[in-house]
Enzyme design. Structure first.
Site, PDB file in Angstrom:
ATOM      1  N   SER A   1       0.849  -1.190   0.000  1.00 53.78           N
ATOM      2  CA  SER A   1       0.000   0.000   0.000  1.00 53.78           C
ATOM      3  C   SER A   1       0.891   1.249   0.000  1.00 53.78           C
ATOM      4  O   SER A   1       1.828   1.325  -0.794  1.00 53.78           O
ATOM      5  CB  SER A   1      -0.960  -0.033   1.190  1.00 53.78           C
TER       6      SER A   1
ATOM      7  N   HIS B   1      -8.327  -4.110  -1.979  1.00 55.37           N
ATOM      8  CA  HIS B   1      -6.998  -3.680  -1.559  1.00 55.37           C
ATOM      9  C   HIS B   1      -6.495  -4.478  -0.367  1.00 55.37           C
ATOM     10  O   HIS B   1      -5.278  -4.664  -0.201  1.00 55.37           O
ATOM     11  CB  HIS B   1      -7.036  -2.188  -1.221  1.00 55.37           C
TER      12      HIS B   1
ATOM     13  N   ASP C   1      -8.465  -4.969  -6.706  1.00 57.23           N
ATOM     14  CA  ASP C   1      -8.032  -3.771  -5.981  1.00 57.23           C
ATOM     15  C   ASP C   1      -8.279  -2.532  -6.836  1.00 57.23           C
ATOM     16  O   ASP C   1      -7.624  -2.330  -7.857  1.00 57.23           O
ATOM     17  CB  ASP C   1      -6.548  -3.899  -5.634  1.00 57.23           C
TER      18      ASP C   1
END
Length: 402
Positions: free
Chosen positions: A144, A349, A316
């Site tokens: 991330s 995600h 995602d």
């Protein structure tokens, strides 16, 4: 596995914004034994901490280590082989100096704390590693916004990194994510208890922070995963709307599973995180642009001569597969060794945290053997959404069992 944790004062720190503070404490945890060439830096995500592995005494306010399924003895980032370091970033609230930390006058900095950037995180990590006696890194791994942090290492300290693993990340946020982050921050700053950031002697802005976190959770899930987890189901007779005020008519309508989940996550989050830190860290993420000051991403990474693994996830929409493929293409322009490993997943995600069985094998083989690692190139049928001449390796659920 040998584990060490603590806080290192790296001295006076000059932020990229031009401000400075007299001292910066950096909280870290390390795992394994350092042999001079086996150090792996793991960069945490937005609200993560230095507690990446294990169940030690210091869990930094979290229920469990955030990547315990990936880091540890015999795991993908094997602490029998590697010396793993994870540092809490400046601006956070898990031991590294941030808005909640005492300033020179003894009171919390609050919003007097200097604005932070991803570059500040990288420079603080470099200073910490210097104090730990670690020079060149075998690898930098990040997920991330931690992946952005890893990219910044390759751009800022290209000679210090042999292997770069960027998981569920991109060179910058797209406008939709920028917009949602802006709304999350406004939820905090419009909470009356925020008080301009000066709330440490009173009630913290829990309602605003809770709303910000709920918005974040929606960003981290996919439509498919939300349908599977919640559907339109009601939460049940015993469930109650206690987290936020509501209008009298609401009692007529069902309190749904998805609402109950978001309320629960918000309640847990406000117990462990600082609202000002959330403002600071989301701004750092929003501000990051790999190509800033360069012609493009390829130019920004031109000095990096190591190997790169990019992991992306089909479900995602926060950091998309297409964004990772764009990064991979930039590295191919440089004739740099790169593999883009696409994981088929509908978890959104959060997949990089909740599907270790899909993340672990390619990551392990990349750290051991670089882009020639066997699992890095396990392939089946390529997704139709990407060109068929790209060097990436989609992984399907059937390849690994839970």
């Amino acid at each position: 596995m040998k584990t060490d944790s603590g806080t290192v004062d790296v001295g006076a720190f000059d932020f990229e914004c031009g401000a400075d503070i007299p001292s910066l404490d950096v909280a870290y945890e390390s795992y394994g034994e350092f042999d001079g060439s086996n150090a792996v830096l793991v960069c945490h995500a937005l609200t993560g901490s230095q507690n990446v592995a294990g169940y030690g005494e210091n869990t930094a306010g979290q229920a469990r280590a955030w990547w315990n399924d990936i880091v540890g003895a015999g795991k993908a980032i094997d602490t029998n082989d590697y010396y793993v370091v994870c540092a809490n970033v400046p601006g956070s609230c898990y031991g590294t100096t941030g808005p909640a930390s005492p300033g020179p006058d003894g009171d919390p900095y609050g919003t007097d704390f200097p604005p932070v950037t991803v570059g500040d995180w990288t420079r603080a990590q470099r200073l910490l590693l210097d104090e730990l006696g670690v020079g060149r890194l075998h690898a930098v791994v990040g997920g991330s916004v931690g992946g952005m942090n890893a990219l910044d290492w390759a751009q800022r300290y290209p000679d210090d990194v042999r292997h770069l693993a960027v998981v569920a990340a991109a060179g910058r946020l797209d406008p939709q994510c920028l917009a949602l982050d802006a709304i999350a921050r406004r939820a905090i700053t419009t909470d009356p208890d925020w008080n301009g950031g000066d709330y440490y002697d009173g009630d913290p802005p829990t309602d605003g922070l809770a709303l910000a976190r709920q918005l974040g959770h929606v960003m981290y899930l996919s439509k498919a995963s939300m349908e599977r987890k919640f559907g339109r189901r009601a939460a049940g007779r015993d469930a109650q709307r206690e987290s936020f005020p509501t209008d009298p008519a609401a009692a007529y309508f069902p309190y749904r599973d998805v609402e109950s989940y978001l309320d629960y996550q918000a309640e847990k989050f406000v117990e462990r995180f600082d609202a000002n830190s959330y403002l600071y860290l989301t701004r750092a993420m929003d501000d990051y642009d790999l190509a800033e000051g360069y012609e493009d991403d390829a130019d920004a990474l031109a000095a990096f001569e190591g190997e790169t693994l990019l992991l992306s996830f089909t479900g995602d929409w926060h950091f998309t597969t297409e964004q990772s493929e764009s990064l991979a293409e930039s590295l191919r322009e440089l004739d740099a060794p790169v593999a883009h490993h696409v994981v088929e997943s509908d978890h959104g995600h959060d997949a990089f945290l909740v599907e270790p069985e899909k993340v672990g094998p390619p990551l392990r083989d990349f750290l051991d053997d670089g882009v020639d690692g066997r699992a890095v190139h396990d392939t089946e049928e390529e997704p139709e959404s990407l060109p068929d001449d790209r060097d990436f390796a989609p992984v399907h659920s059937s390849l690994f069992s839970r």
